[in-house]
Design a protein around this motif. Structure first.
Motif, PDB file in Angstrom:
ATOM      1  N   ARG A 103       0.832  -1.199   0.000  1.00 39.75           N
ATOM      2  CA  ARG A 103       0.000   0.000   0.000  1.00 39.75           C
ATOM      3  C   ARG A 103       0.868   1.251   0.000  1.00 39.75           C
ATOM      4  O   ARG A 103       2.040   1.227   0.359  1.00 39.75           O
ATOM      5  N   ALA A 104       0.271   2.360  -0.399  1.00 41.41           N
ATOM      6  CA  ALA A 104       0.995   3.623  -0.449  1.00 41.41           C
ATOM      7  C   ALA A 104       1.075   4.249   0.938  1.00 41.41           C
ATOM      8  O   ALA A 104       0.084   4.276   1.681  1.00 41.41           O
ATOM      9  N   MET A 105       2.248   4.715   1.286  1.00 36.36           N
ATOM     10  CA  MET A 105       2.457   5.497   2.501  1.00 36.36           C
ATOM     11  C   MET A 105       2.166   6.957   2.177  1.00 36.36           C
ATOM     12  O   MET A 105       2.734   7.517   1.232  1.00 36.36           O
ATOM     13  N   SER A 106       1.289   7.575   2.940  1.00 36.19           N
ATOM     14  CA  SER A 106       0.962   8.977   2.690  1.00 36.19           C
ATOM     15  C   SER A 106       2.128   9.868   3.105  1.00 36.19           C
ATOM     16  O   SER A 106       3.023   9.456   3.852  1.00 36.19           O
ATOM     17  N   ALA A 107       2.102  11.099   2.632  1.00 33.72           N
ATOM     18  CA  ALA A 107       3.144  12.051   2.999  1.00 33.72           C
ATOM     19  C   ALA A 107       3.149  12.292   4.506  1.00 33.72           C
ATOM     20  O   ALA A 107       4.218  12.383   5.125  1.00 33.72           O
ATOM     21  N   ALA A 108       1.951  12.385   5.102  1.00 33.82           N
ATOM     22  CA  ALA A 108       1.868  12.625   6.543  1.00 33.82           C
ATOM     23  C   ALA A 108       2.454  11.462   7.321  1.00 33.82           C
ATOM     24  O   ALA A 108       3.171  11.656   8.318  1.00 33.82           O
ATOM     25  N   GLU A 109       2.148  10.233   6.889  1.00 29.81           N
ATOM     26  CA  GLU A 109       2.752   9.068   7.538  1.00 29.81           C
ATOM     27  C   GLU A 109       4.267   9.097   7.376  1.00 29.81           C
ATOM     28  O   GLU A 109       5.013   8.838   8.325  1.00 29.81           O
ATOM     29  N   GLY A 110       4.725   9.386   6.164  1.00 28.46           N
ATOM     30  CA  GLY A 110       6.154   9.406   5.905  1.00 28.46           C
ATOM     31  C   GLY A 110       6.884  10.403   6.780  1.00 28.46           C
ATOM     32  O   GLY A 110       8.000  10.136   7.247  1.00 28.46           O
ATOM     33  N   LEU A 111       6.273  11.555   7.025  1.00 30.32           N
ATOM     34  CA  LEU A 111       6.892  12.552   7.897  1.00 30.32           C
ATOM     35  C   LEU A 111       6.882  12.073   9.349  1.00 30.32           C
ATOM     36  O   LEU A 111       7.895  12.158  10.050  1.00 30.32           O
ATOM     37  N   ALA A 112       5.750  11.551   9.807  1.00 26.29           N
ATOM     38  CA  ALA A 112       5.628  11.104  11.197  1.00 26.29           C
ATOM     39  C   ALA A 112       6.550   9.917  11.487  1.00 26.29           C
ATOM     40  O   ALA A 112       7.066   9.785  12.604  1.00 26.29           O
ATOM     41  N   TRP A 113       6.767   9.077  10.492  1.00 24.89           N
ATOM     42  CA  TRP A 113       7.563   7.871  10.681  1.00 24.89           C
ATOM     43  C   TRP A 113       9.060   8.089  10.443  1.00 24.89           C
ATOM     44  O   TRP A 113       9.853   7.179  10.637  1.00 24.89           O
ATOM     45  N   GLY A 114       9.436   9.273   9.994  1.00 23.18           N
ATOM     46  CA  GLY A 114      10.848   9.551   9.778  1.00 23.18           C
ATOM     47  C   GLY A 114      11.356   9.253   8.392  1.00 23.18           C
ATOM     48  O   GLY A 114      12.562   9.376   8.128  1.00 23.18           O
ATOM     49  N   PHE A 115      10.475   8.874   7.469  1.00 21.48           N
ATOM     50  CA  PHE A 115      10.912   8.638   6.095  1.00 21.48           C
ATOM     51  C   PHE A 115      11.272   9.968   5.445  1.00 21.48           C
ATOM     52  O   PHE A 115      12.283  10.084   4.750  1.00 21.48           O
ATOM     53  N   PHE A 116      10.436  10.989   5.668  1.00 17.05           N
ATOM     54  CA  PHE A 116      10.715  12.326   5.161  1.00 17.05           C
ATOM     55  C   PHE A 116      11.306  13.188   6.267  1.00 17.05           C
ATOM     56  O   PHE A 116      10.848  13.150   7.421  1.00 17.05           O
ATOM     57  N   ASN A 117      12.298  13.981   5.897  1.00 17.48           N
ATOM     58  CA  ASN A 117      12.860  14.944   6.829  1.00 17.48           C
ATOM     59  C   ASN A 117      11.976  16.179   6.944  1.00 17.48           C
ATOM     60  O   ASN A 117      11.952  16.834   7.991  1.00 17.48           O
ATOM     61  N   ALA A 118      11.264  16.498   5.866  1.00 18.47           N
ATOM     62  CA  ALA A 118      10.364  17.654   5.865  1.00 18.47           C
ATOM     63  C   ALA A 118       9.430  17.539   4.675  1.00 18.47           C
ATOM     64  O   ALA A 118       9.733  16.862   3.684  1.00 18.47           O
ATOM     65  N   LEU A 119       8.275  18.209   4.772  1.00 13.97           N
ATOM     66  CA  LEU A 119       7.346  18.343   3.663  1.00 13.97           C
ATOM     67  C   LEU A 119       7.286  19.813   3.252  1.00 13.97           C
ATOM     68  O   LEU A 119       7.297  20.705   4.104  1.00 13.97           O
TER      69      LEU A 119
END
Length: 289
Positions: free
Chosen positions: A195-211
């Motif tokens: 399934r697709a990880m949303s941008a919000a999930e990615g930020l909360a989980w540490g995948f993204f450093n920033a949006l």
């Protein structure tokens, strides 16, 4: 770790290849941001198909990241996609279809090549910053994961969708890299379900450093890359090396390895420059040596 090779050094010609690189299967742009070098930007540019990879683009990306390990003028790299998307993965018609007709030895050559791209990204000493908008799927998600830092937008959807095409979630190092970034349980869910990880999930989980807003995403990534390029680039490369190597070390081994790494960095001119600038109440101007 890369030491800056000055114009007077007889080895200089061996270390300048990437600044003027002529890409064939994606776009490459080098911008000189300081007197020593600057930032290289790779843009996957098949926007009409959401920037899928082909056999040729896989191989060229692998080779470029390998060549970057010998480049001192390129001090940071930005990886992005054209047309509001990052990368939709392997091209269904140009890769997936042909793979169904290959024999095991040929398939193994392909899977080793795709893994070699991730290894080349992790081994190149420059920090890699992903500017990841829109669709980021399959091999595209793995390229994003292989970056050192990742910026996304509210539109970013990241999917490790290998199981959706009947394959294991274990692809290109996913089972090693993803749990280290977002945790074992979350990685397991994404790799099993596809399934697709949303941008919000990615930020909360540490995948993204920033949006960031989509329109600002590339500029934000390039601004950070410019900042890193102006810094102590030998020390940055040492940091990346140790982050990579210490995965396989015990705590005791890591502490000793970092003691040795830091002692090496203490011999650099950048360390002296930082001390002198601090004493003079000035901002240090690093030289990468």
């Amino acid at each position: 770790m890369k030491h800056y090779i000055g114009a007077h050094n007889p080895m200089r010609t061996q270390f300048d290849a990437c600044a003027n690189y002529q890409a064939r299967h994606f776009a490459w742009h080098f911008e000189r941001t300081n007197e020593r070098g600057g930032v290289g930007t790779i843009t996957l540019n098949r926007p009409e198909r959401k920037n899928p990879l082909t056999f040729d683009s896989y191989a060229e990306l692998r080779d470029l990241f390998g060549a970057l390990s010998r480049s001192t003028d390129v001090q940071a790299v930005v990886l992005t996609g054209a047309g509001g998307n990052f990368c939709s993965g392997g091209d269904v018609h140009e890769i997936i279809g042909p793979l169904t007709g290959m024999r095991m030895p040929e398939l193994l050559e392909f899977t080793r090549m795709t893994g070699a791209l991730v290894k080349a990204m992790r081994d190149c000493p420059q920090p890699i910053i992903g500017a990841i908008d829109g669709i980021c799927a399959g091999a595209g998600a793995m390229m994003a994961l292989a970056c050192d830092l990742r910026f996304g937008s509210a539109n970013t959807k990241t999917a490790f969708l290998f199981t959706r095409v009947g394959l294991a979630g274990a692809d290109m190092g996913a089972c090693a890299l993803l749990p280290r970034v977002i945790g074992q349980g979350r990685a397991s869910e994404l790799l099993f379900t596809g399934r697709a990880m949303s941008a919000a999930e990615g930020l909360a989980w540490g995948f993204f450093n920033a949006l960031h807003e989509s329109a600002e995403l590339l500029a934000k990534a390039q601004a950070l890359a410019t900042e890193l390029a102006a810094g102590p680039t030998f020390a940055h490369a040492m940091t990346k090396t140790m982050l990579q190597q210490e995965w396989a070390m015990t705590i005791e081994q890591a502490i000793e390895a970092e003691a040795q790494a830091q002692a090496i960095c203490m011999q650099t001119q950048d360390f002296k420059r930082a001390h002198e600038a601090f004493a003079a109440r000035q901002k240090p101007i690093f030289g990468g040596d």
